[in-house]
Motif scaffolding. Structure first.
Motif: not given
Ligand code: HEC
Length: 171
Positions: A70, A73-74, A90, A93, A109, A118
């Protein structure tokens, strides 16, 4: 183990009903996901960290898995990058179920400036077999219970984790 598995299947079924009809790999997805164990308490604190900073196996394994897949990208340690959001934020939430749904099905998105995507990992055993560990690690980071970098100490791998891994990976 039976109950949590049933819950995972229920979640995946609910969230991917449309996809399941058309994709032969969806059955495989369910099978992979079903063999992972869901956080027992619904995901509030799916980790154990001792006063000396010793983390449980799930957190340590999640750290390794996150930082090999991950992070590209993250960003390292869930801290985010210009390409993908900080998962440390994230998870303040998102519920466990929402997290799982996004990892299984992906998310896209589309805006005028950039297309940020993603990927869907639902059929990737290297992600799905360890998704609860990745969640446990990120949740510990998100709650502020764990700092950046490699956890200094960790518990040994329990026999159940070894067995679950073996059956999930198909060996
Ligand atoms: C190829 C790049 C890439 C990889 C690898 C990747 N992601 Fe993502 N991820 C993204 C992007 C881009 C978004 C934002 C998508 C959007 O908002 O539409 C995202 C969004 C998410 C979200 C939703 C975040 C939010 O705030 O809504 C979660 C959860 C997530 N990713 C988890 C993961 C996990 C766990 C892994 C590793 C198994 C992973 N991602 C690997 C690119 C990636």
């Amino acid at each position: 183990m039976r109950l949590p598995e049933a819950r995972i299947i229920a979640v995946i079924l609910t969230l991917t009903t449309a996809a399941i009809c058309s994709m032969p790999t969806a059955a495989e997805t369910q099978e992979k996901a079903a063999t992972t164990s869901r956080p027992a308490d619904g995901g509030d604190r799916p980790y154990r960290i001792g006063a000396d900073g010793k983390v449980d196996w799930a957190v340590f394994n999640g750290f390794r898995r996150y930082n090999s897949i991950c992070n590209t990208c993250h960003g390292p340690d869930g801290a985010g990058s210009s390409f993908a959001p900080a998962l440390v934020d994230s998870l303040k939430r998102l519920s466990y179920d929402q997290f799982l749904e996004i990892v299984v099905n992906g998310k896209e998105e589309v805006n005028t400036a950039a297309e940020k995507k993603m990927p869907m990992f639902g059929t990737n055993p290297n992600v799905m077999c360890y998704i609860d560990d990745i969640y446990a690690y990120l949740k510990a980071r998100s709650d502020g219970a764990l700092g950046r970098g490699r956890p200094p100490k960790h518990e040994d791998k329990p026999a159940e984790a070894a067995e679950a891994e073996k059956s999930c990976m198909g060996g």
